[in-house]
Structures are given as C-alpha cells and as structure tokens.
Design an enzyme around this catalytic site. Structure first.
Site, mmCIF file in Angstrom:
data_model
loop_
_atom_site.group_PDB
_atom_site.id
_atom_site.type_symbol
_atom_site.label_atom_id
_atom_site.label_comp_id
_atom_site.label_asym_id
_atom_site.label_seq_id
_atom_site.Cartn_x
_atom_site.Cartn_y
_atom_site.Cartn_z
ATOM 1 N N LYS A 60 -0.407 5.049 1.623
ATOM 2 C CA LYS A 60 -1.482 5.443 2.541
ATOM 3 C C LYS A 60 -1.997 6.806 2.126
ATOM 4 C CE LYS A 60 -3.399 3.820 6.401
ATOM 5 N NZ LYS A 60 -3.370 2.431 6.867
HETATM 6 N N1 GLU Z 1 -6.147 0.167 6.307
HETATM 7 C C1 GLU Z 1 -5.813 -1.201 6.505
HETATM 8 C C2 GLU Z 1 -4.427 -1.317 7.136
HETATM 9 O O1 GLU Z 1 -3.945 -0.407 7.758
HETATM 10 C C3 GLU Z 1 -6.000 -2.040 5.259
HETATM 11 C C4 GLU Z 1 -5.152 -1.666 4.085
HETATM 12 C C5 GLU Z 1 -5.514 -2.411 2.820
HETATM 13 O O2 GLU Z 1 -6.321 -3.313 2.860
HETATM 14 O O3 GLU Z 1 -4.955 -2.051 1.788
HETATM 15 O O4 GLU Z 1 -3.820 -2.356 7.091
#
Ligand code: GLU
Length: 418
Positions: A105
C-alpha cells in the site's frame, strides 16, 4: 481510551485467527512485520512558484504468495501506521480470494482538494520517482485508493515507463482503458460489495429487493454499490460523503442523485428532492436500516456507533471501518459483519484481471470480467462461510483464518531465507 492505531487493530485480529488455528508465534510472526517500508519526501513546485514538500509512503507487507499489490491514497491523515495496516489487509485480502499476490500500500499525506490538477500531476510523478526502486509488474503493483483515480494511475504508468524507456502498462492497475485499463475495473469494488451483500442475505434467507440500506461514503465504492444495489431493488434510505449526510424515508432515486453528483464536482452537498433531509454522520451510521455499508475510511464504526446502530447486517466497503472493540459489541449484538478483506475484494480481483490482460497483451470483454469476478468472489465467500462453522467464529475471524492458512502454507513451502 487509547488512541486508535490501525496496525494494532490488524494485529489483534491476526492473533485471534492464529489462536483458532493453533498456530505458534513463530509460525506466523512473518505476518506481524512488513517486509519493506519506504518513506519519501516529494518536493513540488506549486503554481505560485513556491516549493512545498509532501511526505509519501510505500509499504510492502508480504510477498510470499506473489508480487505486492495495493492502492495509493492521497489524504491529509495518511501516516506510516495506516499504510502498514492497509498493506497487511491487502496481503490478507489477496490470500482470502486466492489471487497470486502479496500485499502492499502507498499514500501521500496531502489534501488533494487544495491542489490544482497540475500540482497533483507533479506530486504524483515525483512520488512515483521516489518509490521507483520498489515498484514494477513483477514486484509491486499500485492501484487507485481514496482520492486517486485512473488519471493518477496513468501518470504513474507514464513516469515509470519514461524511466524504463518503454511502455510498461502492467506496473499499475486501474488505468484508463486507452492505455491498458480493464473494462469493469472502475465499478469492481462497488460490484463486489453488491454481490457479497446479496450473498449474505441469501444465506440468511432474506430477500435483497426491498432491503433498506445506508451507505457511508459516496466515492468509487459507495456510489457504485448504491447504484448496483438500487438496480437490485434495494431501498437506499441514507447516503453521505465528506460534504453531508442525507436521509430519505421512501428511498433515494439513485439515478437522480448520481446526475446531481456528476454536476456537483462529485459531492452530495446541496442535493434536494421530495422527502430528503440532512442528517448527521452519526445518524447515518445508526439509521433504521437493514444493511449498512461503511465505504469511507477506517475507524468509523466505533463503540458508540456499534452500540447504537440498527442494521442487522454490515458489508464493509471501506478498509478497516470497524474498530476491534466495536467489533466485539457487534458480535454480542448478533450483527453480521461481512469483513472488508472479503467484501471489498472486488477491486483487487479485477486489478488482477487487468494485470493478466497487460501481461498477455489482450483484452477481455465486460462479460468475461464480471463473470470471473463473481465466480472468484463467491467462491471465497463460501469458503469463509464454511470456516465460520468449522472454527465456530465470527465472519471476520473466519476470513483471516482462510487467508492465514494460505499465507502460512506458502511461507512453509518456501522456507526461511537463507
Ligand atoms: N485500493 C483497493 C483496495 O483497497 C484496490 C487495490 C488494488 O486493486 O490493487 O482493495
């Protein structure tokens, strides 16, 4: 009350699931520590000629099952503990739905509403240059999250490609269609929320049409979930975003709300219609509904909310909306919570499809995307549902159990280096 720390919240559920699985500390302590944490400073020349410095982060939590995967958020509250927690939730999320990724993240501490488009672009490019050694289609693949979108992903893809000297679409997902994005990706998280909501009611022998729903957050997750649930015949009686919260006893005309939202810079403030009244954020969360969808940020279902809320089912569109103390109260009250790592996994599932399409240089049609999304998500739903009974535990613990089993298994097969 101790201050809310999302990473501690994640650890407490991890420990709970580990005890149900009879794991020793040394079996799963690799999940207690992120593999890599990077902090970068991002100087940006603002439109008025001054230079401002923003702090950005990228955390790779665990790559035992594959490259790290997870979004990037722009928000003034972003900090290392939050990004670490969000990265860990991604490892668990990818494992629970069984796609071949680990978790990562990123985020920048910034209020993007205070920046011009030009400033946001420069910030995005500089941040990308800062995290460049970490990312890549085989290493770590960012995606949209709170306050980032397809355009931001396009800038990340371009910046990375400029450094490499050739186009690398697979370095990010959630891109615009014209540069390798996938059909169905923008709606995928909201669609997953609609699907898991429908599935849980089915398991409880309750009908979806007519279900009264409150949705907190009207962005990429909340708005799409509202729209798709409305199409399924649910009655959306409470909605809200950063600008306001609204209630409508007879249910909103979501098409009308969306038309207003489009014309009002993506905000609900000022929306008017017959029977619509403004309420507080607390009133939204505790509204007299059957199903509640928190689809904003962490730490919104606190103990006060958990004691007062009236919904009997919660589907977590956001990551980490429920604190662990609140979670206990919900369990005591018999409220069913479809946990975030399952309920909002639709986004990363379709991100996976996008990445696969990029690597293979081909394009799926929308039916292919939605059919496979539903198949993968509902398969995971059933596995977690079954684990609830097998381990006699809450839905969230069961989801962690399914995910941890896979992570621990992969870790055992690979062994500890060197
Ligand atoms: N930000 C989204 C989540 O928290 C998508 C993450 C992604 O597609 O890699 O799941």
């Amino acid at each position: 009350m101790t201050e809310y720390n999302p990473y501690e919240e994640m650890l407490s559920t991890l420990d709970l699931a580990a005890s149900k699985l009879n794991l020793e500390e040394s079996d799963y302590n690799f999940l207690r520590y992120p593999e890599r944490e990077l902090k970068v400073s991002c100087p940006v020349r603002m439109d008025d000629g001054t230079i401002k410095v923003f702090e950005g982060y990228r955390v790779q939590h665990c790559s035992v099952r594959g490259p790290c995967k997870g979004g990037i958020r722009f928000h003034h509250d972003v900090n290392m503990d939050e990004v670490k927690a969000l990265a860990a939730w991604m490892s668990l999320k990818c494992a629970v739905v069984n796609i071949p990724y680990g978790g990562g993240k990123g985020g920048i501490q910034v209020d993007p509403t205070q920046l011009s488009l030009n400033e946001i672009r420069n910030l995005t490019r500089r941040y990308t240059a800062g995290i460049l050694p970490l990312i890549g289609p085989e290493k770590d693949i960012p995606a949209p999250d709170v306050n980032t979108n397809a355009q931001v992903m396009g800038w990340i893809m371009d910046t990375y490609s400029m450094f490499m000297g050739y186009s690398v679409p697979g370095v990010v997902t959630g891109k615009p269609l014209d540069i390798g994005g996938s059909l169905g990706r923008p709606e995928a998280t909201g669609r997953g929320v609609m699907l898991t909501g429908r599935e849980v009611l089915k398991k409880l022998d309750r009908s979806y049409p007519g279900t009264k729903v409150a949705i907190q957050g009207y962005g990429n997750v909340g708005r799409v979930a509202a729209t798709l649930m409305y199409e399924e015949g649910c009655k959306i009686t409470a909605i809200g975003d950063v600008s306001c919260s609204l209630y409508c006893e007879d249910g909103f005309d979501i098409e009308d709300v969306n038309a207003y939202w489009e014309s009002n810079k993506g905000l609900l403030k000022g929306y008017q219609a017959q029977g619509v009244q403004e309420i507080t954020g607390f009133e939204l969360l505790t509204a007299d509904v059957d199903l509640l969808v928190p689809a904003a940020l962490e730490n919104t279902i606190t103990t006060d909310v958990a004691k007062a809320l009236k919904a009997t089912v919660i589907v977590e569109g956001a990551n980490g909306p429920t604190t662990s103390e609140a979670d206990k109260i919900l369990a005591e009250r018999g409220i069913m919570v479809v946990p975030d790592i399952l309920a909002n996994a639709g986004g990363v599932i379709v991100s996976y499809f996008e990445w696969v399409q990029n690597i293979q240089s081909l394009m799926w049609d929308i039916n292919e995307v939605n059919k496979n999304l539903e198949r993968i998500l509902l398969r995971a739903f059933d596995e977690v549902w079954e684990a609830r009974t097998t381990y006699d535990c809450r839905f969230r613990t069961a989801a962690y159990i399914v995910a941890m089993k896979r992570l621990v298994e992969a870790h055992n097969i690979r062994g500890v280096f060197p």
